[in-house]
Design an enzyme around this catalytic site. Structure first.
Site, PDB file in Angstrom:
ATOM      1  N   GLU A 196     117.634 103.208  99.664  1.00 44.91           N
ATOM      2  CA  GLU A 196     117.792 102.734  98.289  1.00 44.91           C
ATOM      3  C   GLU A 196     118.225 101.275  98.363  1.00 44.91           C
ATOM      4  O   GLU A 196     119.241 100.969  98.997  1.00 44.91           O
ATOM      5  CB  GLU A 196     118.866 103.552  97.562  1.00 44.91           C
ATOM      6  CG  GLU A 196     118.502 105.012  97.384  1.00 44.91           C
ATOM      7  CD  GLU A 196     119.605 105.787  96.661  1.00 44.91           C
ATOM      8  OE1 GLU A 196     119.355 106.249  95.548  1.00 44.91           O
ATOM      9  OE2 GLU A 196     120.711 105.932  97.223  1.00 44.91           O
ATOM     10  N   SER A 237     127.733 104.057  99.895  1.00 47.22           N
ATOM     11  CA  SER A 237     127.161 105.167  99.125  1.00 47.22           C
ATOM     12  C   SER A 237     127.629 105.136  97.678  1.00 47.22           C
ATOM     13  O   SER A 237     126.909 105.579  96.787  1.00 47.22           O
ATOM     14  CB  SER A 237     127.626 106.511  99.704  1.00 47.22           C
ATOM     15  OG  SER A 237     127.334 106.615 101.048  1.00 47.22           O
TER      16      SER A 237
HETATM   17  N1  LIG Z   1     127.885 109.708 106.580  1.00 46.85           N
HETATM   18  C1  LIG Z   1     126.930 109.733 105.674  1.00 46.85           C
HETATM   19  O1  LIG Z   1     126.285 110.778 105.426  1.00 46.85           O
HETATM   20  C2  LIG Z   1     126.574 108.477 104.917  1.00 46.85           C
HETATM   21  C3  LIG Z   1     125.311 108.370 104.308  1.00 46.85           C
HETATM   22  C4  LIG Z   1     124.962 107.172 103.681  1.00 46.85           C
HETATM   23  C5  LIG Z   1     125.871 106.119 103.625  1.00 46.85           C
HETATM   24  N2  LIG Z   1     127.118 106.270 104.195  1.00 46.85           N
HETATM   25  C6  LIG Z   1     128.010 105.109 104.145  1.00 46.85           C
HETATM   26  O2  LIG Z   1     127.947 104.449 105.404  1.00 46.85           O
HETATM   27  C7  LIG Z   1     129.206 103.848 105.722  1.00 46.85           C
HETATM   28  C8  LIG Z   1     129.698 104.362 107.061  1.00 46.85           C
HETATM   29  O3  LIG Z   1     129.807 105.767 106.997  1.00 46.85           O
HETATM   30  P1  LIG Z   1     129.913 106.640 108.336  1.00 46.85           P
HETATM   31  O4  LIG Z   1     129.794 108.065 107.900  1.00 46.85           O
HETATM   32  O5  LIG Z   1     128.996 106.089 109.380  1.00 46.85           O
HETATM   33  O6  LIG Z   1     131.428 106.332 108.767  1.00 46.85           O
HETATM   34  P2  LIG Z   1     132.112 106.539 110.200  1.00 46.85           P
HETATM   35  O7  LIG Z   1     133.550 106.768 109.923  1.00 46.85           O
HETATM   36  O8  LIG Z   1     131.346 107.531 111.006  1.00 46.85           O
HETATM   37  O9  LIG Z   1     131.912 105.101 110.917  1.00 46.85           O
HETATM   38  C9  LIG Z   1     132.532 103.929 110.461  1.00 46.85           C
HETATM   39  C10 LIG Z   1     132.755 103.055 111.680  1.00 46.85           C
HETATM   40  O10 LIG Z   1     133.073 101.729 111.242  1.00 46.85           O
HETATM   41  C11 LIG Z   1     133.959 101.181 112.202  1.00 46.85           C
HETATM   42  N3  LIG Z   1     134.640 100.032 111.613  1.00 46.85           N
HETATM   43  C12 LIG Z   1     135.656 100.035 110.710  1.00 46.85           C
HETATM   44  N4  LIG Z   1     135.993  98.748 110.420  1.00 46.85           N
HETATM   45  C13 LIG Z   1     135.191  97.956 111.140  1.00 46.85           C
HETATM   46  C14 LIG Z   1     135.056  96.554 111.258  1.00 46.85           C
HETATM   47  N5  LIG Z   1     135.830  95.700 110.572  1.00 46.85           N
HETATM   48  N6  LIG Z   1     134.124  96.063 112.096  1.00 46.85           N
HETATM   49  C15 LIG Z   1     133.332  96.895 112.801  1.00 46.85           C
HETATM   50  N7  LIG Z   1     133.405  98.241 112.728  1.00 46.85           N
HETATM   51  C16 LIG Z   1     134.322  98.764 111.895  1.00 46.85           C
HETATM   52  C17 LIG Z   1     134.884 102.329 112.550  1.00 46.85           C
HETATM   53  O11 LIG Z   1     135.555 102.135 113.784  1.00 46.85           O
HETATM   54  C18 LIG Z   1     133.912 103.507 112.572  1.00 46.85           C
HETATM   55  O12 LIG Z   1     133.418 103.753 113.888  1.00 46.85           O
HETATM   56  C19 LIG Z   1     130.134 104.166 104.542  1.00 46.85           C
HETATM   57  O13 LIG Z   1     130.083 103.109 103.643  1.00 46.85           O
HETATM   58  C20 LIG Z   1     129.498 105.416 103.945  1.00 46.85           C
HETATM   59  O14 LIG Z   1     129.791 105.596 102.573  1.00 46.85           O
HETATM   60  C21 LIG Z   1     127.475 107.403 104.858  1.00 46.85           C
END
Ligand SMILES: NC(=O)c1ccc[n+]([C@@H]2O[C@H](COP(=O)([O-])OP(=O)(O)OC[C@H]3O[C@@H](n4cnc5c(N)ncnc54)[C@H](O)[C@@H]3O)[C@@H](O)[C@H]2O)c1
Length: 290
Positions: free
Chosen positions: A152, A119
């Site tokens: 995006e 993000s």
């Molecule tokens: N939550 C939102 O609203 C949102 C929206 C758009 C983008 N994002 C982006 O998406 C990404 C994930 O966000 P999220 O909210 O899903 O996070 P989250 O914490 O819910 O999930 C992240 C997951 O990644 C796993 N993980 C960590 N290291 C890993 C690895 N080496 N291999 C495999 N899995 C691994 C973790 O165990 C965890 O389950 C971030 O970059 C965030 O900025 C989030």
């Protein structure tokens, strides 16, 4: 390499949603996590979504079963070797994302496209040092990824035009509407949204109006589907703080700095829907708006 095989790394909020997008688009979908516990909870989220789709009559129960048969959860990265596309949705940490892409570069075919759902981080920084700089593209899904139409697509400094074309084709295949952005902090959405949200919080701090009246003005006057405080409660105040800080650190623009109320609410565990209380108290009267 097989262009009908998609790898999703991270089975959290976004990764499980992106895996649903892949399944619905017909991909054999690998879902990579660090351990079985995280995999199980990701698969559970996917099942719950598909069960809801069956209840709402969007898909049949047989379709659900055949979609789930295409889902391959694993904690072994080597199993993703066949993927034509790899989307990472792990923690928002540039070193972790880069290191994962570097490891996957050694496993996947040179023509496989790597996409990051970051993000706020730079696609260029994530790509640098992975050995695949020209084949890394930003593909930022909106939450919930399975429902929201927009992605995006952003081109890092070293990303080739061919890779961007492939990312566009992937978005179309996933039934998403895409917009193209440069690799700049917050891309389009968060670049515009975060200062607006912080302005609403500052207006509240200054006593300009109540939570409810600000939200009513935004929904009724501007036609937004959700009020800012409703949205902040849904996203979580902790997540809003982290995103604001990352953009502030890069842009040095005070509009991105989270107002003091955000930290006070975090300290008081008023994170929003996930703790049952934020700007609104769920099921009861509002915290600040009454
Ligand atoms: N939550 C939102 O609203 C949102 C929206 C758009 C983008 N994002 C982006 O998406 C990404 C994930 O966000 P999220 O909210 O899903 O996070 P989250 O914490 O819910 O999930 C992240 C997951 O990644 C796993 N993980 C960590 N290291 C890993 C690895 N080496 N291999 C495999 N899995 C691994 C973790 O165990 C965890 O389950 C971030 O970059 C965030 O900025 C989030």
């Amino acid at each position: 390499m097989n262009d009908n095989v998609l790898g999703v790394m991270g089975a959290g909020t976004m990764g499980s949603g992106i895996a649903i997008v892949g399944l619905l688009a017909g991909f054999e979908t690998w879902l990579l996590e660090t351990d079985q516990e995280h995999l199980d909870s990701g698969v559970q989220r996917i099942r719950q979504f598909l069960d809801g789709s069956v209840r709402r009559g969007k898909i049949s129960s047989e379709q659900k079963d055949s979609l789930l048969a295409k889902l391959h959860p694993t904690a072994d990265a080597r199993e993703l070797h066949e993927c034509g596309y790899l989307i990472e949705a792990i923690f928002e940490d540039v070193d972790m994302k880069r290191s994962l892409f570097r490891d996957m570069n050694a496993i996947l075919h040179p023509d496989a496209l790597f996409l990051t759902n970051t993000s706020t981080l730079s696609v260029t920084s994530i790509a640098c040092g992975t050995g695949r700089e020209d084949r890394v593209v930003g593909m930022h899904f909106c939450n919930p990824a399975a429902i929201m139409k927009l992605v995006e697509i952003s081109q890092g400094v070293k990303t080739s035009n061919k890779s961007v074309q492939k990312a566009k084709q992937l978005a179309i295949r996933c039934h998403k509407t895409f917009v193209l952005t440069h690799d700049t902090p917050g891309f389009i959405l968060n670049y515009l949204l975060i200062p607006f949200e912080n302005d609403c919080i500052r207006a509240l701090e200054e006593g300009l109006a109540t939570v409810e009246d600000i939200d009513t003005a935004i929904k009724t006057g501007l036609g937004y589907p959700m009020g800012t405080f409703e949205l902040l409660d849904t996203v979580g105040l902790d997540v809003h703080h982290a995103v604001s800080m990352r953009l502030y650190e890069q842009l040095h623009d005070p509009r991105y700095a989270p107002p003091p109320l955000v930290q006070r609410m975090i300290d008081a565990n008023l994170l929003g829907r996930k703790t049952g209380q934020g700007f609104y108290t769920y099921g009861k009267a509002g915290v600040f708006g009454g």
